[in-house]
Design a protein around this motif. Structure first.
Motif, PDB file in Angstrom:
ATOM      1  N   ALA A  56       0.813  -1.225   0.000  1.00  0.00           N
ATOM      2  CA  ALA A  56       0.000   0.000   0.000  1.00  0.00           C
ATOM      3  C   ALA A  56       0.841   1.266   0.000  1.00  0.00           C
ATOM      4  O   ALA A  56       0.329   2.338  -0.326  1.00  0.00           O
ATOM      5  CB  ALA A  56      -0.925  -0.002   1.221  1.00  0.00           C
ATOM      6  N   ASN A  57       2.120   1.158   0.369  1.00  0.00           N
ATOM      7  CA  ASN A  57       2.955   2.354   0.436  1.00  0.00           C
ATOM      8  C   ASN A  57       3.634   2.662  -0.891  1.00  0.00           C
ATOM      9  O   ASN A  57       4.267   3.705  -1.047  1.00  0.00           O
ATOM     10  CB  ASN A  57       4.030   2.193   1.513  1.00  0.00           C
ATOM     11  N   GLY A  58       3.549   1.763  -1.881  1.00  0.00           N
ATOM     12  CA  GLY A  58       4.117   2.037  -3.199  1.00  0.00           C
ATOM     13  C   GLY A  58       3.290   3.067  -3.949  1.00  0.00           C
ATOM     14  O   GLY A  58       2.188   3.448  -3.525  1.00  0.00           O
ATOM     15  N   TYR A  59       3.799   3.495  -5.089  1.00  0.00           N
ATOM     16  CA  TYR A  59       3.103   4.534  -5.861  1.00  0.00           C
ATOM     17  C   TYR A  59       1.686   4.095  -6.227  1.00  0.00           C
ATOM     18  O   TYR A  59       0.707   4.771  -5.908  1.00  0.00           O
ATOM     19  CB  TYR A  59       3.903   4.871  -7.121  1.00  0.00           C
ATOM     20  N   THR A  60       1.564   2.955  -6.885  1.00  0.00           N
ATOM     21  CA  THR A  60       0.238   2.472  -7.275  1.00  0.00           C
ATOM     22  C   THR A  60      -0.573   2.060  -6.058  1.00  0.00           C
ATOM     23  O   THR A  60      -1.793   2.286  -6.009  1.00  0.00           O
ATOM     24  CB  THR A  60       0.367   1.293  -8.255  1.00  0.00           C
ATOM     25  N   GLY A  61       0.083   1.455  -5.073  1.00  0.00           N
ATOM     26  CA  GLY A  61      -0.614   1.047  -3.854  1.00  0.00           C
ATOM     27  C   GLY A  61      -1.294   2.212  -3.154  1.00  0.00           C
ATOM     28  O   GLY A  61      -2.435   2.085  -2.676  1.00  0.00           O
ATOM     29  N   LYS A  62      -0.612   3.350  -3.093  1.00  0.00           N
ATOM     30  CA  LYS A  62      -1.209   4.530  -2.458  1.00  0.00           C
ATOM     31  C   LYS A  62      -2.429   5.014  -3.237  1.00  0.00           C
ATOM     32  O   LYS A  62      -3.438   5.411  -2.644  1.00  0.00           O
ATOM     33  CB  LYS A  62      -0.176   5.655  -2.359  1.00  0.00           C
ATOM     34  N   LEU A  63      -2.317   5.028  -4.564  1.00  0.00           N
ATOM     35  CA  LEU A  63      -3.462   5.444  -5.381  1.00  0.00           C
ATOM     36  C   LEU A  63      -4.663   4.549  -5.103  1.00  0.00           C
ATOM     37  O   LEU A  63      -5.794   5.027  -4.951  1.00  0.00           O
ATOM     38  CB  LEU A  63      -3.102   5.386  -6.867  1.00  0.00           C
ATOM     39  N   ILE A  64      -4.417   3.240  -5.031  1.00  0.00           N
ATOM     40  CA  ILE A  64      -5.500   2.293  -4.773  1.00  0.00           C
ATOM     41  C   ILE A  64      -6.051   2.469  -3.369  1.00  0.00           C
ATOM     42  O   ILE A  64      -7.273   2.449  -3.154  1.00  0.00           O
ATOM     43  CB  ILE A  64      -5.011   0.851  -5.003  1.00  0.00           C
ATOM     44  N   VAL A 115      17.584   4.056 -11.915  1.00  0.00           N
ATOM     45  CA  VAL A 115      16.148   4.308 -11.830  1.00  0.00           C
ATOM     46  C   VAL A 115      15.808   5.037 -10.535  1.00  0.00           C
ATOM     47  O   VAL A 115      15.035   5.998 -10.529  1.00  0.00           O
ATOM     48  CB  VAL A 115      15.359   2.982 -11.916  1.00  0.00           C
ATOM     49  N   ALA A 116      16.368   4.580  -9.437  1.00  0.00           N
ATOM     50  CA  ALA A 116      16.092   5.198  -8.142  1.00  0.00           C
ATOM     51  C   ALA A 116      16.475   6.671  -8.122  1.00  0.00           C
ATOM     52  O   ALA A 116      15.819   7.487  -7.464  1.00  0.00           O
ATOM     53  CB  ALA A 116      16.839   4.440  -7.045  1.00  0.00           C
ATOM     54  N   ARG A 117      17.526   7.011  -8.869  1.00  0.00           N
ATOM     55  CA  ARG A 117      17.987   8.404  -8.890  1.00  0.00           C
ATOM     56  C   ARG A 117      17.216   9.278  -9.873  1.00  0.00           C
ATOM     57  O   ARG A 117      17.040  10.475  -9.632  1.00  0.00           O
ATOM     58  CB  ARG A 117      19.477   8.461  -9.259  1.00  0.00           C
ATOM     59  N   SER A 118      16.772   8.695 -10.976  1.00  0.00           N
ATOM     60  CA  SER A 118      16.302   9.535 -12.081  1.00  0.00           C
ATOM     61  C   SER A 118      14.801   9.453 -12.379  1.00  0.00           C
ATOM     62  O   SER A 118      14.247  10.376 -12.978  1.00  0.00           O
ATOM     63  CB  SER A 118      17.071   9.172 -13.358  1.00  0.00           C
ATOM     64  N   VAL A 119      14.144   8.366 -11.995  1.00  0.00           N
ATOM     65  CA  VAL A 119      12.728   8.220 -12.360  1.00  0.00           C
ATOM     66  C   VAL A 119      11.839   8.797 -11.268  1.00  0.00           C
ATOM     67  O   VAL A 119      11.951   8.430 -10.100  1.00  0.00           O
ATOM     68  CB  VAL A 119      12.370   6.737 -12.602  1.00  0.00           C
ATOM     69  N   THR A 120      10.975   9.712 -11.664  1.00  0.00           N
ATOM     70  CA  THR A 120      10.003  10.283 -10.730  1.00  0.00           C
ATOM     71  C   THR A 120       8.613   9.777 -11.087  1.00  0.00           C
ATOM     72  O   THR A 120       8.302   9.555 -12.262  1.00  0.00           O
ATOM     73  CB  THR A 120      10.016  11.817 -10.785  1.00  0.00           C
ATOM     74  N   ASN A 121       7.789   9.586 -10.085  1.00  0.00           N
ATOM     75  CA  ASN A 121       6.431   9.102 -10.329  1.00  0.00           C
ATOM     76  C   ASN A 121       5.575  10.199 -10.946  1.00  0.00           C
ATOM     77  O   ASN A 121       5.686  11.369 -10.560  1.00  0.00           O
ATOM     78  CB  ASN A 121       5.806   8.634  -9.021  1.00  0.00           C
ATOM     79  N   PRO A 122       4.705   9.868 -11.899  1.00  0.00           N
ATOM     80  CA  PRO A 122       3.858  10.884 -12.516  1.00  0.00           C
ATOM     81  C   PRO A 122       2.895  11.507 -11.501  1.00  0.00           C
ATOM     82  O   PRO A 122       2.362  10.821 -10.633  1.00  0.00           O
ATOM     83  CB  PRO A 122       3.098  10.112 -13.599  1.00  0.00           C
ATOM     84  N   THR A 123       2.696  12.810 -11.645  1.00  0.00           N
ATOM     85  CA  THR A 123       1.768  13.507 -10.765  1.00  0.00           C
ATOM     86  C   THR A 123       0.333  13.292 -11.251  1.00  0.00           C
ATOM     87  O   THR A 123       0.099  12.832 -12.374  1.00  0.00           O
ATOM     88  CB  THR A 123       2.064  15.011 -10.753  1.00  0.00           C
ATOM     89  N   ALA A 124      -0.621  13.675 -10.413  1.00  0.00           N
ATOM     90  CA  ALA A 124      -2.026  13.562 -10.797  1.00  0.00           C
ATOM     91  C   ALA A 124      -2.314  14.398 -12.037  1.00  0.00           C
ATOM     92  O   ALA A 124      -3.069  13.978 -12.930  1.00  0.00           O
ATOM     93  CB  ALA A 124      -2.929  13.985  -9.644  1.00  0.00           C
ATOM     94  N   LYS A 125      -1.703  15.584 -12.108  1.00  0.00           N
ATOM     95  CA  LYS A 125      -1.914  16.459 -13.267  1.00  0.00           C
ATOM     96  C   LYS A 125      -1.338  15.817 -14.529  1.00  0.00           C
ATOM     97  O   LYS A 125      -1.959  15.861 -15.599  1.00  0.00           O
ATOM     98  CB  LYS A 125      -1.257  17.817 -13.020  1.00  0.00           C
ATOM     99  N   GLU A 126      -0.167  15.198 -14.414  1.00  0.00           N
ATOM    100  CA  GLU A 126       0.438  14.530 -15.568  1.00  0.00           C
ATOM    101  C   GLU A 126      -0.406  13.340 -16.016  1.00  0.00           C
ATOM    102  O   GLU A 126      -0.584  13.107 -17.216  1.00  0.00           O
ATOM    103  CB  GLU A 126       1.862  14.083 -15.217  1.00  0.00           C
ATOM    104  N   ARG A 127      -0.914  12.591 -15.050  1.00  0.00           N
ATOM    105  CA  ARG A 127      -1.755  11.451 -15.408  1.00  0.00           C
ATOM    106  C   ARG A 127      -3.028  11.906 -16.113  1.00  0.00           C
ATOM    107  O   ARG A 127      -3.486  11.280 -17.067  1.00  0.00           O
ATOM    108  CB  ARG A 127      -2.126  10.632 -14.170  1.00  0.00           C
ATOM    109  N   ALA A 128      -3.594  13.018 -15.650  1.00  0.00           N
ATOM    110  CA  ALA A 128      -4.860  13.495 -16.219  1.00  0.00           C
ATOM    111  C   ALA A 128      -4.699  13.944 -17.675  1.00  0.00           C
ATOM    112  O   ALA A 128      -5.673  13.941 -18.437  1.00  0.00           O
ATOM    113  CB  ALA A 128      -5.405  14.639 -15.375  1.00  0.00           C
ATOM    114  N   LYS A 129      -3.479  14.317 -18.060  1.00  0.00           N
ATOM    115  CA  LYS A 129      -3.225  14.806 -19.412  1.00  0.00           C
ATOM    116  C   LYS A 129      -2.985  13.688 -20.422  1.00  0.00           C
ATOM    117  O   LYS A 129      -2.916  13.945 -21.624  1.00  0.00           O
ATOM    118  CB  LYS A 129      -2.008  15.744 -19.408  1.00  0.00           C
ATOM    119  N   THR A 130      -2.810  12.476 -19.942  1.00  0.00           N
ATOM    120  CA  THR A 130      -2.414  11.393 -20.843  1.00  0.00           C
ATOM    121  C   THR A 130      -3.507  10.332 -20.975  1.00  0.00           C
ATOM    122  O   THR A 130      -4.254  10.080 -20.030  1.00  0.00           O
ATOM    123  CB  THR A 130      -1.120  10.716 -20.346  1.00  0.00           C
TER     124      THR A 130
END
Length: 346
Positions: free
Chosen positions: A5-13, A258-273
């Motif tokens: 539940a603490n992961g990116y997708t887990g939190k969204l769910i 990946v840990a250094r460079s990849v950022t999780n998409p924001t809600a605004k970014e998700r809404a645009k795609t």
């Protein structure tokens, strides 16, 4: 129970589940993040890792169903699935990894004996494509070849990127005459007529190579991902180095990057795609049918599909054994999700 539940997708769910009044038990291995999220949402929680089978079994004992969202699933699915079998707890996950689907399928007999449903792939991987495949199969019942392709806009989360790196170990996969076949990176390429534009795409080891066979019975399956021609050329250049890409040192180096460079998409970014999916079935006589899906961002689809599946089994008894999404939820389940458009070519 929602594990990971603490992961990116887990939190969204977790947050959407709370909004729907589902009130899952939040779980994961992180001693600070899980309690913090549980306090924020006013939910119960459990903190446990997946190293000790007896501890997993004890931790999930109050749950009728586990939605497993902690990847890479190649490392995490087996201990959670085995605990669910032992405790007679239904198992769902959001994997897209072929090896995970195949490993879980080997437990079909024991799952039926234990009265447990094992349903992997209830997110963007593979609910939309599985439903599209079954719809196409019903339009052309004697189809013997299935092509699927997707153009998923927006960058991956850290967890998805890590799973993709894990996949470099195995190369590509297709299904031929009912059997999984290992193939080189960028094994085939084609220009896919997505509903919004034609895009060059190449074969990728997507979960449908495993699951669509069990959903539709179609023996020849290829899945394509839209990508730049330059990327396809790069994938072909990597073919001789597949063994190297799977070594511990290279895997560790890529994951650190990946840990250094990849950022999780924001809600605004998700809404645009949006996400675009194309499918085609063909039979031995040369007849064919095509269809398209237009959906929200893949992460939002995962949230809706996973929770829609949970809600389905709160209202309906799960069927024991290893299942696929469209086979147990029906080919029209995808239409119950918000912001979904399905089109068939005439």
């Amino acid at each position: 129970m929602l594990y990971g539940a603490n992961g990116y997708t887990g939190k969204l769910i977790a947050r959407e589940a709370k909004n729907r009044g589902l009130n899952p038990i939040l779980a994961g291995r992180h001693k600070e993040a899980i309690p913090r999220l549980a306090r924020e949402l006013g939910l119960e929680f459990r903190v446990f890792g997946l190293e000790t089978p007896s501890f997993i079994l004890e931790s999930i004992s109050q749950a009728d169903l586990v939605l497993h969202c902690a990847g890479p699933f190649s490392q995490t699915s087996t201990p959670m699935m085995q605990a669910c079998l032992a405790g007679k707890t239904h198992y769902l996950d959001i994997t897209g990894e072929i090896e995970v689907f195949e490993a879980i399928r080997k437990h079909n007999t024991i799952a039926k004996q234990r009265g447990v449903m094992l349903l992997p792939g209830v997110g963007f991987d593979v609910v939309p494509t599985d439903c599209l495949a079954l719809n196409l199969k019903k339009y052309l019942p004697d189809a013997d070849r299935l092509l699927l392709a997707f153009d998923a806009r927006g960058g991956p989360s850290r967890g998805t990127a890590l799973t993709m790196i894990e996949g470099l170990k195995t190369g590509g996969k297709v299904r031929e005459e009912g059997m999984l076949r290992n193939v080189p990176f960028a094994y085939k390429t084609m220009e896919v007529p997505f509903v919004h534009k034609k895009l060059w795409s190449t074969t990728i080891p997507w979960g449908d190579v495993s699951t669509a066979f069990h959903t539709t019975g179609i023996p020849n399956i290829e899945v394509y991902g839209a990508t730049r021609k330059s990327t396809i050329r790069m994938m072909k250049l990597l073919r001789p180095f597949r063994g190297l890409l799977g070594t511990r040192l290279v895997q560790k180096t890529l994951k650190q990057r990946v840990a250094r460079s990849v950022t999780n998409p924001t809600a605004k970014e998700r809404a645009k795609t949006k996400s675009y999916i194309w499918g085609k079935v063909l039979n031995a006589s040369g007849e064919s049918r095509e269809a398209h899906l237009v959906l929200a961002n893949g992460y939002d689809v995962t949230v809706e599909a996973a929770l829609g599946t949970v809600e389905h089994f709160m209202a309906n008894d799960p069927e024991p054994g290893v299942q696929t999404p469209a086979r147990i939820l029906g080919e029209h389940f995808i239409r119950t999700l918000p912001n979904v458009e399905m089109r068939f070519e005439t």
